[in-house]
Motif scaffolding. Structure first.
Motif, PDB file in Angstrom:
ATOM      1  N   ALA A   1    -146.122 -53.934  54.282  1.00 51.21           N
ATOM      2  CA  ALA A   1    -145.942 -55.330  54.673  1.00 51.21           C
ATOM      3  C   ALA A   1    -146.190 -56.253  53.487  1.00 51.21           C
ATOM      4  CB  ALA A   1    -146.886 -55.677  55.820  1.00 51.21           C
ATOM      5  N   LYS A   2    -147.241 -55.983  52.731  1.00 51.31           N
ATOM      6  CA  LYS A   2    -147.535 -56.816  51.560  1.00 51.31           C
ATOM      7  C   LYS A   2    -146.426 -56.706  50.522  1.00 51.31           C
ATOM      8  CE  LYS A   2    -152.586 -56.880  51.945  1.00 51.31           C
ATOM      9  NZ  LYS A   2    -153.864 -56.454  51.337  1.00 51.31           N
ATOM     10  N   ALA A   3    -145.834 -55.505  50.428  1.00 57.61           N
ATOM     11  CA  ALA A   3    -144.742 -55.303  49.465  1.00 57.61           C
ATOM     12  C   ALA A   3    -143.499 -56.092  49.839  1.00 57.61           C
ATOM     13  CB  ALA A   3    -144.399 -53.812  49.368  1.00 57.61           C
ATOM     14  N   SER A   4    -143.417 -56.510  51.118  1.00 64.63           N
ATOM     15  CA  SER A   4    -142.237 -57.251  51.553  1.00 64.63           C
ATOM     16  C   SER A   4    -142.167 -58.620  50.892  1.00 64.63           C
ATOM     17  CB  SER A   4    -142.243 -57.420  53.075  1.00 64.63           C
ATOM     18  OG  SER A   4    -143.216 -58.375  53.471  1.00 64.63           O
ATOM     19  N   GLY A   5    -143.320 -59.130  50.439  1.00 65.11           N
ATOM     20  CA  GLY A   5    -143.330 -60.402  49.736  1.00 65.11           C
ATOM     21  C   GLY A   5    -143.219 -61.611  50.623  1.00 65.11           C
ATOM     22  N   GLU A   6    -143.219 -61.423  51.954  1.00 59.13           N
ATOM     23  CA  GLU A   6    -143.046 -62.564  52.858  1.00 59.13           C
ATOM     24  C   GLU A   6    -144.209 -62.706  53.830  1.00 59.13           C
ATOM     25  OE1 GLU A   6    -140.995 -64.866  52.625  1.00 59.13           O
ATOM     26  OE2 GLU A   6    -139.577 -64.038  51.175  1.00 59.13           O
ATOM     27  N   VAL A   7    -145.400 -62.237  53.451  1.00 60.04           N
ATOM     28  CA  VAL A   7    -146.553 -62.385  54.334  1.00 60.04           C
ATOM     29  C   VAL A   7    -147.549 -63.393  53.761  1.00 60.04           C
ATOM     30  CG1 VAL A   7    -146.337 -60.086  55.308  1.00 60.04           C
ATOM     31  CG2 VAL A   7    -147.715 -60.413  53.252  1.00 60.04           C
ATOM     32  N   ASP A   8    -147.155 -64.091  52.713  1.00 61.42           N
ATOM     33  CA  ASP A   8    -148.061 -65.067  52.115  1.00 61.42           C
ATOM     34  C   ASP A   8    -148.402 -66.193  53.090  1.00 61.42           C
ATOM     35  OD1 ASP A   8    -148.029 -63.603  49.829  1.00 61.42           O
ATOM     36  OD2 ASP A   8    -146.523 -64.820  48.800  1.00 61.42           O
TER      37      ASP A   8
ATOM     38  N   ASP B   1    -142.406 -49.897  63.569  1.00 59.76           N
ATOM     39  CA  ASP B   1    -143.249 -49.359  62.505  1.00 59.76           C
ATOM     40  C   ASP B   1    -142.439 -48.573  61.471  1.00 59.76           C
ATOM     41  OD1 ASP B   1    -142.763 -47.372  64.457  1.00 59.76           O
ATOM     42  OD2 ASP B   1    -144.509 -46.224  63.831  1.00 59.76           O
ATOM     43  N   THR B   2    -141.156 -48.405  61.731  1.00 63.56           N
ATOM     44  CA  THR B   2    -140.264 -47.735  60.767  1.00 63.56           C
ATOM     45  C   THR B   2    -139.452 -48.742  59.960  1.00 63.56           C
ATOM     46  OG1 THR B   2    -138.618 -47.554  62.529  1.00 63.56           O
ATOM     47  CG2 THR B   2    -140.050 -45.651  62.176  1.00 63.56           C
ATOM     48  N   SER B   3    -139.740 -50.031  60.116  1.00 60.51           N
ATOM     49  CA  SER B   3    -138.951 -51.065  59.453  1.00 60.51           C
ATOM     50  C   SER B   3    -139.110 -51.010  57.941  1.00 60.51           C
ATOM     51  CB  SER B   3    -139.365 -52.447  59.957  1.00 60.51           C
ATOM     52  OG  SER B   3    -139.093 -52.588  61.329  1.00 60.51           O
ATOM     53  N   SER B   4    -138.044 -51.391  57.254  1.00 58.16           N
ATOM     54  CA  SER B   4    -138.067 -51.452  55.792  1.00 58.16           C
ATOM     55  C   SER B   4    -138.743 -52.746  55.354  1.00 58.16           C
ATOM     56  CB  SER B   4    -136.638 -51.415  55.246  1.00 58.16           C
ATOM     57  OG  SER B   4    -135.928 -52.588  55.628  1.00 58.16           O
ATOM     58  N   ALA B   5    -139.075 -52.816  54.067  1.00 58.61           N
ATOM     59  CA  ALA B   5    -139.718 -54.014  53.524  1.00 58.61           C
ATOM     60  C   ALA B   5    -138.840 -55.245  53.720  1.00 58.61           C
ATOM     61  CB  ALA B   5    -140.038 -53.809  52.044  1.00 58.61           C
ATOM     62  N   SER B   6    -137.532 -55.076  53.552  1.00 63.13           N
ATOM     63  CA  SER B   6    -136.631 -56.222  53.710  1.00 63.13           C
ATOM     64  C   SER B   6    -136.587 -56.699  55.161  1.00 63.13           C
ATOM     65  CB  SER B   6    -135.218 -55.870  53.228  1.00 63.13           C
ATOM     66  OG  SER B   6    -134.665 -54.828  54.010  1.00 63.13           O
ATOM     67  N   GLN B   7    -136.654 -55.768  56.122  1.00 68.55           N
ATOM     68  CA  GLN B   7    -136.665 -56.150  57.529  1.00 68.55           C
ATOM     69  C   GLN B   7    -137.958 -56.873  57.889  1.00 68.55           C
ATOM     70  OE1 GLN B   7    -135.977 -52.173  58.984  1.00 68.55           O
ATOM     71  NE2 GLN B   7    -133.813 -52.572  59.435  1.00 68.55           N
ATOM     72  N   ILE B   8    -139.080 -56.334  57.384  1.00 69.88           N
ATOM     73  CA  ILE B   8    -140.373 -56.988  57.611  1.00 69.88           C
ATOM     74  C   ILE B   8    -140.347 -58.395  57.029  1.00 69.88           C
ATOM     75  CG2 ILE B   8    -142.854 -56.908  57.118  1.00 69.88           C
ATOM     76  CD1 ILE B   8    -142.536 -53.829  56.889  1.00 69.88           C
TER      77      ILE B   8
END
Length: 639
Positions: free
Chosen positions: A176-183, A146-153
């Motif tokens: 998580a949405k900011a990570s850009g990879e949950v689409d 839960d401490t992961s960065s957006a890039s890690q997520i």
């Protein structure tokens, strides 16, 4: 005296020192013959093997274990969660019903066997329930800190191809949405928003028979989880662990502990369940009938020790170091520093003499006195009932191991990696040796390569990295031995000793090989020190970066004319430097002159998780720290 029994003193009060408690440390083991407790055997071996393991062991999944507990003892407590100033029990039947409800909700949501479901939350009962529900439908849990960065997520979601993401809070959903990879992910559920209740309601029309069929279809070779390593270089790799990997490791631990843990025990979980050691501890507790209490945070750990009074914990060495440091610092602040130091030395002598077979009368007398003055207060810091614990992530340090044993808390070190589910070595109840990480668990073989690297085989060793054949090939040699990346030795009694990480060994400009971990462990035992990073690769001498424990500094500074000063303002203060130098001098006594620390610098702040300098399990990310403090390191050598 029984090492796990109870000895009530004449006044009728049982204390930590009176009951010989057990703690398992390391990533887990030890073993001692009475005359050999203070030194390892001189003859080193090239291999070691654990006891024989029957082929059928490890065939039962964690889901089956919970189902069995619910059927056989539905009303007994499986878990406990905090409400106000109390921990409220959740019965086996209640937890299993919730797991089934969530599993049905996953089925209704289209989650199929083999699908990956990502889970990003702190350690809490819901984490375990969701994990079991995911496995119950034949799907695969992908834990994310839960401490992961957006890039890690982003990387974990992309690489795993998770179809569903379950997060703890709205904040984590936004991240998580900011990570850009949950689409590619079909849905995000938020625990604290009540989405799990909605999920269970969604599955209310799914027939019990449909879920039961999926549970029955779980095979030992089915994938249970993909855990991404927290590597310091390159992108994390997904370790694929099967139900058999995890279940056999649970059995191996139980075999080594020989029934020392059971339904009478309560475990307090506080390390991230995203970490494999905590997950395996939870699975072991489920199978052994242990009541599992879930801590709310590390910050509240001291009060929750008192609320839960656990007999079992899963910790990292830093927890024990901080308990020792806090007790030492309080004694110093109260003007009782000399008494504490004498008590600590007595505890060490008492433990060493007992293992040697005879305790001197003077040591016994002093130990009796200090039990009442010092040791019982240390017992209270753990809740007063602590009987057994696992501590992973690194060595505790031999001196503190002797100390806690003398206090009444025996610490067993061990060893393992995410790729090994994780436990390779563990102390057996009939053996203990400070400075070692114990003997190989059942069904495990350990070999020392020519360059000192430890190679292992066993049913708990993973088979592959997710979608990364090249990395998988690099992880094994041509004969199928897993390359641990750790350097170590095996002594004549089959105890394994870890020197350090192969990639972390420092080679000075003069060609001297130096393992940083032993030096760092000894320095970190000082009350004022929080973390240490030893440096010196291709340099003329060994040096160190030292961070100060800010809580300890408050008390220390008040007693040294620096009240109100910050660590950042005091890095060059001669009194503070003298204190740190004392800790370094003590560590240097354990190594040769060429390996000793010649200079050091105090960092203006402690190493922090939010700067990626430590992992969620409080391990140092050495390369990140060296990068952040590159100028400070250069100034050491320029000076």
């Amino acid at each position: 005296m029984s090492r796990t029994g109870t000895l009530v003193p004449p006044e009728g009060r049982s204390t930590l020192a009176d009951n010989h408690k057990t703690v398992i440390n390391g990533t887990i083991d030890g073993g001692v013959r009475p005359t050999e407790c203070s030194e390892r055997d001189e003859i080193m071996k090239k291999d070691a093997s654990g006891p024989q393991l029957e082929a059928h062991q490890g065939n039962r999944s964690a889901v089956a274990a919970v189902a069995q507990r619910a059927a056989e003892s539905p009303d007994t407590a499986l878990a406990a969660v905090r409400q106000g100033n109390h921990f409220i029990d959740r019965s086996c039947a209640t937890v299993w019903a919730r797991v089934r409800g969530l599993a049905k909700g996953l089925i209704a949501s289209g989650v199929a066997p083999g699908d990956r479901v990502a889970l990003m939350a702190s350690t809490r009962l819901e984490w375990l329930e969701i994990d079991l529900a995911i496995n119950a439908v034949g799907a695969v849990t992908v834990p994310i800190y839960d401490t992961s960065s957006a890039s890690q997520i982003s990387w974990i979601m992309e690489d795993s191809g998770s179809v569903l993401l379950i997060v703890e809070t709205d904040v984590l959903e936004v991240e998580a949405k900011a990570s850009g990879e949950v689409d590619e992910c079909r849905e995000i559920l938020v625990i604290d928003r009540g989405d799990l209740d909605d999920l269970a309601h969604r599955g209310s029309q799914v027939a019990d028979e449909r879920l039961d069929a999926l549970v029955d279809s779980i095979r030992p070779e089915s994938i249970a989880t993909i855990i991404y390593t927290s590597g310091t270089t390159g992108r994390p790799k997904g370790c694929v662990l099967t139900h058999r990997n995890l279940a056999v490791n649970v059995y191996q631990v139980g075999d080594a502990l020989a029934g020392a843990i059971g339904p009478a025990d309560t475990a307090l979980l506080f390390l991230p369940l995203a970490h494999v050691l905590t997950k395996t501890t939870a699975l072991f507790c489920l199978g052994a009938g242990v009541r599992i209490a879930f801590a709310t945070s590390l910050a509240k750990l001291p009060e929750e020790f008192a609320l839960v009074n656990p007999s079992l914990i899963s910790a990292v060495p830093r927890i024990f170091e901080k308990v020792y440091a806090k007790a030492q610092q309080k004694a110093l602040a109260d003007g009782k520093g000399r008494i504490f130091d004498r008590a600590a030395q007595t505890a060490i002598h008492w433990s060493q003499q007992r293992e040697a077979g005879s305790i001197r009368l003077t040591t016994k007398a002093e130990h009796w006195i200090f039990d009442r003055l010092v040791y019982r207060k240390i017992a209270a810091a753990f809740g007063g009932e602590l009987r057994m614990a696992f501590s992973g992530g690194g060595p505790l340090g031999e001196r503190l191991t002797w100390f806690f044993d003398g206090v009444g808390l025996r610490i067993y070190e061990g060893y393992g990696l995410t790729e090994t589910s994780p436990i390779l070595t563990i102390s057996r109840t009939d053996g203990w040796r400070p400075g070692s990480v114990g003997r190989a668990v059942a069904g495990t073989r350990i070999r020392v390569a020519e360059d000192g690297e430890l190679l292992v085989k066993g049913p708990q060793v993973f088979g592959e990295y997710w979608k990364n054949a090249a990395a998988t090939d690099e992880a094994f040699d041509s004969d199928g031995w897993f390359l641990t990346g750790d350097v170590g030795e095996v002594d004549a009694a089959d105890f394994v000793h870890i020197t350090g990480r192969k990639k972390e060994l420092i080679v000075t400009a003069a060609g001297k090989n130096v393992a940083p971990a032993p030096l760092e462990d000894r320095i970190r035992s000082d009350a004022l020190v929080s973390q240490v990073v030893v440096v010196g690769d291709r340099r003329p001498f060994i040096a160190a970066l030292v961070s100060i424990d800010e809580d300890a500094f408050v008390d220390w500074s008040a007693g040294h004319g620096l009240a109100g000063a910050t660590v950042a303002e005091s890095t060059e203060n001669q009194l503070l430097r003298a204190e740190v130098q004392g800790a370094i001098d003590e560590a240097n006594r354990s190594v040769s002159t060429a390996e000793s620390i010649r200079a050091f610098a105090i960092t203006p702040r402690d190493f922090a998780l939010d700067r990626d300098e430590i992992t969620p399990t409080l391990k140092i990310r050495r390369m990140v720290v060296e990068d952040h403090y590159r100028d400070l390191i250069e100034s050491i050598y320029a000076g």
